[in-house]
Each structure stands twice: as structure tokens, then as C-alpha cells.
Motif scaffolding. Structure first.
Motif, PDB file in Angstrom:
ATOM      1  N   CYS A 169      -0.560   6.011  -0.374  1.00 17.60           N
ATOM      2  CA  CYS A 169      -1.485   6.342  -0.160  1.00 17.60           C
ATOM      3  C   CYS A 169      -0.928   8.004  -0.260  1.00 17.60           C
ATOM      4  CB  CYS A 169      -1.954   6.303   0.849  1.00 17.60           C
ATOM      5  SG  CYS A 169      -3.415   6.998   1.393  1.00 17.60           S
ATOM      6  N   ASP A 199       0.672  -1.462  -0.160  1.00 17.63           N
ATOM      7  CA  ASP A 199       0.379  -0.017  -0.232  1.00 17.63           C
ATOM      8  C   ASP A 199       0.892   1.471  -0.142  1.00 17.63           C
ATOM      9  OD1 ASP A 199       0.494  -0.492   3.205  1.00 17.63           O
ATOM     10  OD2 ASP A 199      -0.154   1.336   3.063  1.00 17.63           O
ATOM     11  N   GLU A 247      -9.177   3.705  -2.526  1.00 20.75           N
ATOM     12  CA  GLU A 247      -8.226   2.846  -2.833  1.00 20.75           C
ATOM     13  C   GLU A 247      -7.486   3.507  -4.615  1.00 20.75           C
ATOM     14  OE1 GLU A 247      -6.683  -1.500  -1.409  1.00 20.75           O
ATOM     15  OE2 GLU A 247      -8.449  -1.229  -1.998  1.00 20.75           O
ATOM     16  N   ALA A 263      -4.439   5.970  -4.664  1.00 22.98           N
ATOM     17  CA  ALA A 263      -4.744   6.039  -3.650  1.00 22.98           C
ATOM     18  C   ALA A 263      -4.825   7.307  -2.667  1.00 22.98           C
ATOM     19  CB  ALA A 263      -4.572   4.900  -2.628  1.00 22.98           C
TER      20      ALA A 263
END
Length: 261
Positions: free
Chosen positions: A11, A9, A96, A78
Motif C-alpha cells: 500500500c 498486501d 485496494e 493500493a
């Protein structure tokens, strides 16, 4: 020094009240924070073909992260809307984007052969890679954050050397859960406890590290920076207590400014 790579991930944390956006996400943060200790990390993740994607990739490269496997995909990067309540960050609406479909491909695995420690987190969509990476002899680390009810626990534990999580306080239930995680196959478990510090179970005894007293501006990235400091100590063959101390120092540094880094 062993080499560290992170998976999954990313972001962009958007602070509307500040009119600013900061690059972040567990995989990104841990990689960037590790450069504080002389690490030259790599990161495998996906960003969108938008302004935030370009910003995030450029920020990572500028910080010293190898971004050759930060892949640009069709779609948006994201994003998380962040508000502040005092000095604590409150996560709002999350988009996302392209990370919803993230997978590791064969060329990613081939590239990771050059790294020794592989880290990801519960939001990273990288959990399926860990049995293969662990079997290949990598030291593996995974952050479950505060998701104690995640179905990933039983399947992932046998493939993890370092399990990270967070909790509000130490109690008998937490101790039992930590012990059970190691009994189920994890190498060791480390839990951050906010202002109460951190605790680890290595299969033989509990280890504790107090938090440092600093002026808290923004708690964003505190746990990720702890993990980075800890894993960089592991990369230098330091003891568990030294790793916990370095993780604590890294977290204390991070919470004294806005944004993850």
C-alpha cells in the motif's frame, strides 16, 4: 540465517498534510524492515501500472528486497489516506486496487521453495497458500492485527508456526484467547500491546517484553517492524525472549520518524 519471504498486501500511504506518499503495507514493510538484520528477503505481491506502483517497486528494490515476484497488473496500486492525531496515525479512505484479486500462481510457489520463513497478514489475500506452504516444511507466520473476529482464525491456526495480533491491554480474556489459539494448532502466539509492550504464549508459559521509551513521531509500521525483528531473530535460531526483545527494538526505531520506512 534462514531466508524470509513475505506475501500479499502492499500500500502507498498518502499523507496529504505533508504532501508526501510513503511505500508500505504489511508484506512490504516486514520485508524491508528485515534488511536491518542482514536479511535478503523476497516479496510476492501485485502493484498497478501507475506511478505509485513504479515508486513502490523501486523503493523495495533500493531497500534490498528481491522484487522479481512483485508483479505489475493492469489497474491502480493500493492506496491509503493517512491523517495524524498527535503522534498517532489515523487511516482514512482505502483503495485496494489490483490487490483485490491477488493470488499466488505456480511460478510463485516454485520461487518460494528457496525460502524458509513465509509471512503474510490478514489483508494480504494469501491465506489459501498457507496449508500448502506449511505442508512443504516452511516456517509460517501470519499477522491478524486487531481483527479478532475474523473467520480466518480457525482454518489458519493449524498451518501457522507464529501467530501475531495486537490488543489494547493484557487481561484474562486475551490470555485465554492466546492459549486457545495454540491448542487449536498454532505453534505460538505473540500479541503486541502498544506502549505496554508485548506478550507471547508458547504452549507452556507466557513471556513478556516491555516497550522501550522513545520519542514517538508516527506509529505507522510499528507492528510490522516488530514482526520483522522477531522473525529475523527466529531466522538466527534465537530464543523466544531474544526474538521479542529484537522485535521491540525494531518497533522503537520505526516510530521515531514519519511513514513506515
Amino acid at each position: 540465517m534462514k531466508r524470509l519471504a513475505t506475501l500479499g498486501d502492499n500500500c502507498v500511504d498518502i499523507y496529504p498534510h505533508l504532501g508526501k506518499a510513503f511505500s508500505g503495507g504489511n508484506a512490504v514493510n516486514v520485508a524491508v524492515y528485515s534488511t536491518r538484520y542482514g536479511m535478503k528477503p523476497g516479496c510476492v505481491t501485485w502493484v498497478g501500472e501507475d506511478e505509485y506502483g513504479r515508486m513502490l517497486k523501486a523503493d523495495m528494490a533500493r531497500a534490498g528486497v528481491d522484487t522479481r515476484h512483485v508483479h505489475v497488473k493492469c489497474g491502480v496500486t493500493a492506496q491509503t489516506q493517512v491523517e495524524m492525531k498527535g503522534n498517532d496515525r489515523v487511516l482514512g479512505e482505502y483503495t485496494e486496487g489490483v490487490m483485490a484479486d491477488f493470488i499466488l500462481e505456480e511460478h510463485d510457489f516454485a520461487w518460494l521453495a528457496g525460502y524458509d520463513i513465509i509471512h503474510s497478514a490478514i489483508w494480504g489475500h494469501a491465506e489459501s497458500a498457507f496449508p500448502r506452504l506449511h505442508a512443504a516444511g516452511k516456517l509460517t507466520a501470519f499477522d491478524f492485527a486487531d481483527k479478532w473476529d475474523s473467520p480466518l482464525w480457525p482454518s489458519l491456526l493449524p498451518h501457522l508456526d507464529f501467530v501475531f495480533a495486537s490488543a489494547q491491554q493484557e487481561d484474562a480474556d486475551l490470555q485465554a484467547r492466546m492459549q486457545a489459539s495454540v491448542e487449536q494448532g498454532a505453534g505460538m502466539m505473540i500479541v503486541t500491546l502498544g506502549e505496554q509492550g508485548s506478550i507471547a504464549w508458547d504452549g507452556r508459559q507466557f513471556w513478556r517484553q516491555a516497550a522501550l521509551e522513545v520519542k514517538v513521531v508516527d506509529t505507522m509500521g510499528a507492528g510490522d517492524s516488530y514482526i520483522a525483528g522477531f522473525l529475523c531473530a527466529v531466522a538466527n535460531n534465537n530464543s523466544l525472549s531474544q526474538a521479542m526483545e529484537q522485535g521491540t527494538q525494531s518497533a522503537a526505531r520505526t516510530i521515531q520518524y514519519h511513514g513506515a520506512w
